[in-house]
Design an enzyme around this catalytic site. Structure first.
Site, PDB file in Angstrom:
ATOM      1  N   GLU A  16      -2.379 -14.635  43.537  1.00 16.61           N
ATOM      2  CA  GLU A  16      -1.924 -13.429  44.234  1.00 16.61           C
ATOM      3  C   GLU A  16      -1.582 -13.687  45.698  1.00 16.61           C
ATOM      4  OE1 GLU A  16      -1.200 -10.540  42.963  1.00 16.61           O
ATOM      5  OE2 GLU A  16      -1.896 -11.077  40.984  1.00 16.61           O
ATOM      6  N   ARG A  26       8.482  -9.123  35.645  1.00 11.67           N
ATOM      7  CA  ARG A  26       7.243  -9.908  35.676  1.00 11.67           C
ATOM      8  C   ARG A  26       7.387 -10.990  34.612  1.00 11.67           C
ATOM      9  NH1 ARG A  26       3.011 -12.418  35.040  1.00 11.67           N
ATOM     10  NH2 ARG A  26       0.954 -11.807  35.731  1.00 11.67           N
ATOM     11  N   ARG A  74       7.140  -2.772  34.970  1.00 11.35           N
ATOM     12  CA  ARG A  74       7.915  -3.994  35.210  1.00 11.35           C
ATOM     13  C   ARG A  74       8.376  -4.567  33.874  1.00 11.35           C
ATOM     14  NH1 ARG A  74       3.401  -7.107  38.723  1.00 11.35           N
ATOM     15  NH2 ARG A  74       2.322  -6.683  36.774  1.00 11.35           N
ATOM     16  N   ASP A  95       5.326 -14.748  40.459  1.00  7.19           N
ATOM     17  CA  ASP A  95       5.693 -14.403  39.085  1.00  7.19           C
ATOM     18  C   ASP A  95       6.422 -13.070  38.951  1.00  7.19           C
ATOM     19  OD1 ASP A  95       3.589 -12.498  39.314  1.00  7.19           O
ATOM     20  OD2 ASP A  95       2.154 -13.898  38.464  1.00  7.19           O
ATOM     21  N   ASP A 121       0.710 -16.489  35.198  1.00 10.49           N
ATOM     22  CA  ASP A 121       0.083 -15.747  36.284  1.00 10.49           C
ATOM     23  C   ASP A 121      -0.052 -16.688  37.462  1.00 10.49           C
ATOM     24  OD1 ASP A 121      -1.199 -13.595  37.586  1.00 10.49           O
ATOM     25  OD2 ASP A 121      -3.164 -14.399  37.056  1.00 10.49           O
ATOM     26  N   THR A 122       0.627 -16.355  38.543  1.00 12.10           N
ATOM     27  CA  THR A 122       0.507 -17.163  39.754  1.00 12.10           C
ATOM     28  C   THR A 122      -0.567 -16.543  40.642  1.00 12.10           C
ATOM     29  OG1 THR A 122       2.243 -15.902  40.893  1.00 12.10           O
ATOM     30  CG2 THR A 122       2.931 -17.895  39.693  1.00 12.10           C
TER      31      THR A 122
END
Length: 182
Positions: free
Chosen positions: A77, A69, A121, A55, A74-75
């Site tokens: 980690e 971002r 970001r 992401d 949310d992918t």
């Protein structure tokens, strides 16, 4: 009496220093925030220079590199040094790399959200040069979870629907990860 007077002066000076430092810090971060907002033009395409994970990626704006971002997703980690690689993280990261490497993207900032996160970001909806809406793609195909940081955002309802659909169809992380609940 002289001691009390000196003590009061020291307290006033220390208070002045604390207030001054707080104001300088606040206005410095505000300038940085404004600088980032003014640089993103939704009608321009930006070259992707590096994909960091599922992401997050970098783009070139003029001579500078900015980190982006994807907003609302949310992918799992893969690069956070404080966490192990999460289930389906490599697949999400590899998918984003294959879809964005050597491509250009346009970015849309959501007016209901901050333009940057606490790491500086740029927070954005990402459209690939052929029109693919990356945030949506990742959710629909089970590479990401819907993510709301603080308050509702423009595509929140749609993103939650896409996540639920991928979950019901057991796509991506919803098929392979036992702990894929939020």
């Amino acid at each position: 009496m002289k001691f009390i007077r000196q003590y009061k002066i020291k307290i006033i000076l220390i208070s002045f220093i604390i207030i001054s430092t707080t104001l300088v810090t606040h206005f410095s971060s505000t300038q940085k925030y404004s600088r980032k907002i003014s640089k993103i033009n939704p009608n321009e395409e930006y070259q992707v220079t590096n994909v960091l994970d599922g992401d997050t990626f970098e783009i070139k704006i003029g001579k500078e590199i900015e980190t982006v971002r994807m907003l609302g997703v949310d992918t799992p980690e893969t690069v956070d040094p404080r966490k192990p690689v999460q289930c389906f993280g490599k697949e999400a990261s590899d998918t984003t790399k294959s879809m964005l490497s050597y491509r250009t993207v346009s970015l849309q900032i959501d007016k209901t959200q901050y333009a940057t996160d606490k790491f500086g970001r740029v927070l954005a909806y990402v459209y690939r040069d052929d029109g693919v809406f990356m945030n949506e793609f990742l959710l629909k195909n089970g590479f990401a979870r819907e993510y709301t940081y603080d308050k509702a955002y423009q595509f929140q309802k749609e993103f939650k629907t896409h996540e639920k659909s991928a979950q019901d169809q057991k796509k991506g992380l919803w098929e392979y990860c036992n702990d894929s609940s939020k």
